[in-house]
Design an enzyme around this catalytic site. Sequence first.
Site, PDB file in Angstrom:
ATOM      1  N   ASN A  42       1.238  -1.336   0.536  1.00 13.94           N
ATOM      2  CA  ASN A  42       0.290  -0.206  -0.220  1.00 13.94           C
ATOM      3  C   ASN A  42       0.776   1.759  -0.196  1.00 13.94           C
ATOM      4  O   ASN A  42       1.710   1.433   0.442  1.00 13.94           O
ATOM      5  CB  ASN A  42      -0.721   0.190   1.364  1.00 13.94           C
ATOM      6  CG  ASN A  42      -0.814  -0.432   2.426  1.00 13.94           C
ATOM      7  OD1 ASN A  42       0.464  -0.732   2.663  1.00 13.94           O
ATOM      8  ND2 ASN A  42      -1.035   0.265   3.982  1.00 13.94           N
ATOM      9  N   GLU A  44       0.334   5.267   0.904  1.00 16.17           N
ATOM     10  CA  GLU A  44      -0.278   6.042   0.863  1.00 16.17           C
ATOM     11  C   GLU A  44      -0.587   7.576   0.504  1.00 16.17           C
ATOM     12  O   GLU A  44       0.938   7.708  -0.121  1.00 16.17           O
ATOM     13  CB  GLU A  44      -0.564   6.393   3.036  1.00 16.17           C
ATOM     14  CG  GLU A  44      -1.230   4.967   3.162  1.00 16.17           C
ATOM     15  CD  GLU A  44      -1.958   4.705   4.203  1.00 16.17           C
ATOM     16  OE1 GLU A  44      -1.530   5.942   5.013  1.00 16.17           O
ATOM     17  OE2 GLU A  44      -2.675   3.606   5.377  1.00 16.17           O
ATOM     18  N   CYS A  53      -4.155   0.604  -2.795  1.00 13.74           N
ATOM     19  CA  CYS A  53      -3.427  -0.559  -2.209  1.00 13.74           C
ATOM     20  C   CYS A  53      -2.822  -1.463  -2.551  1.00 13.74           C
ATOM     21  O   CYS A  53      -2.525  -1.354  -3.802  1.00 13.74           O
ATOM     22  CB  CYS A  53      -4.939  -2.331  -1.919  1.00 13.74           C
ATOM     23  SG  CYS A  53      -6.042  -0.506  -1.125  1.00 13.74           S
ATOM     24  N   GLU A  55      -2.546  -4.709  -3.055  1.00 12.84           N
ATOM     25  CA  GLU A  55      -3.392  -5.503  -4.032  1.00 12.84           C
ATOM     26  C   GLU A  55      -3.235  -4.931  -5.882  1.00 12.84           C
ATOM     27  O   GLU A  55      -3.089  -5.891  -6.470  1.00 12.84           O
ATOM     28  CB  GLU A  55      -5.384  -6.014  -3.905  1.00 12.84           C
ATOM     29  CG  GLU A  55      -5.029  -6.738  -2.728  1.00 12.84           C
ATOM     30  CD  GLU A  55      -5.430  -5.941  -1.782  1.00 12.84           C
ATOM     31  OE1 GLU A  55      -4.697  -4.422  -1.024  1.00 12.84           O
ATOM     32  OE2 GLU A  55      -5.710  -6.390  -0.346  1.00 12.84           O
ATOM     33  N   CYS A  85      -9.941  -4.641  -0.270  1.00 13.00           N
ATOM     34  CA  CYS A  85     -11.355  -4.418  -0.181  1.00 13.00           C
ATOM     35  C   CYS A  85     -12.189  -4.346  -1.190  1.00 13.00           C
ATOM     36  O   CYS A  85     -11.404  -4.873  -2.018  1.00 13.00           O
ATOM     37  CB  CYS A  85     -10.788  -2.458   0.352  1.00 13.00           C
ATOM     38  SG  CYS A  85     -10.156  -1.742  -1.413  1.00 13.00           S
ATOM     39  N   CYS A  88     -10.587  -2.880  -5.289  1.00 17.63           N
ATOM     40  CA  CYS A  88      -9.462  -3.743  -5.139  1.00 17.63           C
ATOM     41  C   CYS A  88     -10.029  -5.202  -5.912  1.00 17.63           C
ATOM     42  O   CYS A  88     -10.036  -5.815  -6.719  1.00 17.63           O
ATOM     43  CB  CYS A  88      -8.444  -4.390  -4.074  1.00 17.63           C
ATOM     44  SG  CYS A  88      -6.954  -3.195  -3.769  1.00 17.63           S
TER      45      CYS A  88
HETATM   46  N1  THU Z   1      -5.643  -1.165   2.278  1.00 10.98           N
HETATM   47  C1  THU Z   1      -4.602  -2.279   1.568  1.00 10.98           C
HETATM   48  O1  THU Z   1      -2.841  -2.215   1.199  1.00 10.98           O
HETATM   49  N2  THU Z   1      -5.629  -3.294   0.847  1.00 10.98           N
HETATM   50  C2  THU Z   1      -6.979  -3.493   1.057  1.00 10.98           C
HETATM   51  O2  THU Z   1      -6.926  -4.562   0.963  1.00 10.98           O
HETATM   52  C3  THU Z   1      -7.385  -3.145   2.339  1.00 10.98           C
HETATM   53  C4  THU Z   1      -6.479  -1.567   2.858  1.00 10.98           C
HETATM   54  C5  THU Z   1      -4.526  -0.093   3.067  1.00 10.98           C
HETATM   55  C6  THU Z   1      -4.690   1.077   2.512  1.00 10.98           C
HETATM   56  C7  THU Z   1      -4.354   1.514   3.744  1.00 10.98           C
HETATM   57  O3  THU Z   1      -3.581   1.778   3.234  1.00 10.98           O
HETATM   58  C8  THU Z   1      -4.465   1.074   5.036  1.00 10.98           C
HETATM   59  O4  THU Z   1      -4.320  -0.167   3.952  1.00 10.98           O
HETATM   60  C9  THU Z   1      -5.822   1.746   5.678  1.00 10.98           C
HETATM   61  O5  THU Z   1      -7.139   1.446   4.796  1.00 10.98           O
END
Ligand code: THU
Length: 136
Positions: A42, A44, A53, A55, A85, A88
């Site tokens: 991920n 940010e 994310c 994935e 999520c 994704c």
């Molecule tokens: N996140 C992912 O990398 N994958 C997911 O499927 C769920 C959420 C990350 C996004 C964000 O940086 C952190 O988790 C919190 O939401």
Amino acid sequence: MKDLELYRIAENARENAYAPFSGFRVGAALLTTDGRVYTGVNVENSSYGATICAERTAFVKAVSEGERSFEAIAISAGEEPSMPCGICRQFMFEFAPQIRVITLPPAGGDPEDGLQVKRLEELLPDGFRLETGQST
Ligand code: THU
């Protein structure tokens, strides 16, 4: 490749997660049907909605290298189980509705003791698909 091996690659990739805002670090390892592995984390952003994310990072890396056929994706968020999520799920559905999604089981625990494996179609029944007639 064994599920546990792919999961371990996701765990290692997680070290590169950029998650200064949530502190929730995620790593992914995407296995192609030809046996190649693309990792993702991920990433940010100060503008929170620009976050991507783990994935989708892995998929974007793979698709941009020409990959179109996928077997499995392992997702690690450390000790905690983490499911993909909704965005994704839809993103992956475009390329691989049947991909195997490998995570820790809901109760967490040691990956050596067992991983949870689900088909994306179970996680996203009736995902959206725009039929274009193109395959590329
Ligand atoms: N996140 C992912 O990398 N994958 C997911 O499927 C769920 C959420 C990350 C996004 C964000 O940086 C952190 O988790 C919190 O939401």
